[in-house]
Enzyme design. Structure first.
Site, PDB file in Angstrom:
ATOM      1  N   CYS A 124      58.332  25.263  29.223  1.00 29.12           N
ATOM      2  CA  CYS A 124      57.583  25.932  30.281  1.00 29.12           C
ATOM      3  C   CYS A 124      58.079  25.477  31.654  1.00 29.12           C
ATOM      4  O   CYS A 124      58.305  26.295  32.555  1.00 29.12           O
ATOM      5  CB  CYS A 124      56.097  25.649  30.127  1.00 29.12           C
ATOM      6  SG  CYS A 124      55.047  26.632  31.228  1.00 29.12           S
ATOM      7  N   CYS A 125      58.283  24.165  31.813  1.00 28.24           N
ATOM      8  CA  CYS A 125      58.816  23.653  33.073  1.00 28.24           C
ATOM      9  C   CYS A 125      60.231  24.171  33.326  1.00 28.24           C
ATOM     10  O   CYS A 125      60.604  24.460  34.466  1.00 28.24           O
ATOM     11  CB  CYS A 125      58.828  22.127  33.063  1.00 28.24           C
ATOM     12  SG  CYS A 125      57.192  21.348  33.204  1.00 28.24           S
ATOM     13  N   CYS A 163      48.314  22.082  33.570  1.00 29.83           N
ATOM     14  CA  CYS A 163      48.838  20.772  33.161  1.00 29.83           C
ATOM     15  C   CYS A 163      48.441  19.645  34.111  1.00 29.83           C
ATOM     16  O   CYS A 163      49.065  18.574  34.109  1.00 29.83           O
ATOM     17  CB  CYS A 163      50.360  20.844  33.045  1.00 29.83           C
ATOM     18  SG  CYS A 163      50.947  22.007  31.803  1.00 29.83           S
ATOM     19  N   CYS A 192      51.076  22.218  38.234  1.00 24.88           N
ATOM     20  CA  CYS A 192      50.514  23.490  37.785  1.00 24.88           C
ATOM     21  C   CYS A 192      49.093  23.273  37.265  1.00 24.88           C
ATOM     22  O   CYS A 192      48.785  22.228  36.670  1.00 24.88           O
ATOM     23  CB  CYS A 192      51.382  24.098  36.698  1.00 24.88           C
ATOM     24  SG  CYS A 192      53.009  24.620  37.263  1.00 24.88           S
ATOM     25  N   CYS A 208      58.888  16.895  35.247  1.00 23.74           N
ATOM     26  CA  CYS A 208      58.957  18.312  34.891  1.00 23.74           C
ATOM     27  C   CYS A 208      60.349  18.716  34.432  1.00 23.74           C
ATOM     28  O   CYS A 208      60.504  19.754  33.773  1.00 23.74           O
ATOM     29  CB  CYS A 208      58.513  19.185  36.062  1.00 23.74           C
ATOM     30  SG  CYS A 208      59.614  19.120  37.486  1.00 23.74           S
TER      31      CYS A 208
END
Length: 241
Positions: free
Chosen positions: A121-122, A207, A204, A230
């Site tokens: 996702c990062c 998270c 984010c 990240c």
């Protein structure tokens, strides 16, 4: 006459070492004036400590490009704080960089990739967009500090990132929390609105959690997972310093 010997190529790690001992505004000024570092941008998350670094940049060169990674998963407070801080400091080239919409539809259609694979996702929302945004830049300024995490404990003032092929400038690497706080007070800088609500480190929204008083400020990031970065930064190598 024999031909003149070819010039030796510049050693990027030697260039980085020449900035050792500099910090703050002085380091920013020297880095921006050093042609061997190439064109430089500042990358900011507009988090709880971001205002100090941005204020220093605004004093030196307010037209320097500032890159903000708009992951599309930020707190609304962060986006409003970004706009407030940009106006307050008079920064003139702030670039909000977003992930590729087609890649999000393909790789994160249900927006739950952060649960299945936070590194992926990062990568999708931060690492890949930043790589595109930094095309053409020879270096970038970061707000990392040694006290923030064990992975940052040996952070130099300027480092060569061979995986990127560019320099990273860390003007606040040696700064302690009390020095950052003192600069906020001395400059009358606005604070991120979530800081007073228990969020000393903000990323984010899915998270990031509140942090108990006295706990590691970054413990609210990816809480409960073996993840502290990240992916846009790699730990500094103590052997190379």
């Amino acid at each position: 006459m024999p031909a003149a010997a070819a010039s030796s190529p510049l050693d990027p790690e030697l260039i980085a070492a020449q900035f050792d001992g500099l910090d703050g505004r002085v380091l920013i000024e020297k880095a921006l004036a050093e042609p061997r570092l190439g064109r430089i941008a500042l990358v900011s998350s507009f988090g709880t400590e971001a205002a100090v670094l941005l204020a220093l940049l605004a004093e030196v060169a307010p037209a320097t490009p500032v890159i903000f990674l708009d992951t599309l998963r930020h707190f609304g407070e962060t986006l409003r704080y970004r706009d407030k801080l940009v106006a307050h400091l008079g920064l003139t080239d702030v670039r909000s960089v977003k992930p590729d919409s087609a890649e999000i539809a393909r790789r994160d259609p249900d927006l739950l990739l952060f649960q299945r694979d936070p590194d992926a996702c990062c990568g999708l929302r931060k690492v890949e967009p930043l790589a595109r945004a930094l095309t053409g830049f020879g270096g970038w300024i970061t707000g990392r500090k040694r006290f923030q995490a064990a992975t940052r404990a040996v952070l130099p003032a300027v480092e060569w990132a061979p995986d990127e092929g560019r320099f990273k400038i860390n003007p606040l690497a040696s700064w302690a929390p009390d020095r950052v706080a003192a600069e906020f007070d001395a400059r009358g800088l606005p604070h991120h609105p979530l800081e007073a609500d228990g969020f000393p480190s903000i990323g984010c929204m899915p998270c990031t959690e509140r942090v108990a008083p006295g706990a590691d400020p970054r413990s609210g990031r990816w809480s409960g997972q073996a993840k502290t970065e990240c992916g846009i930064h790699r730990p500094a190598d103590p052997v190379s310093l």
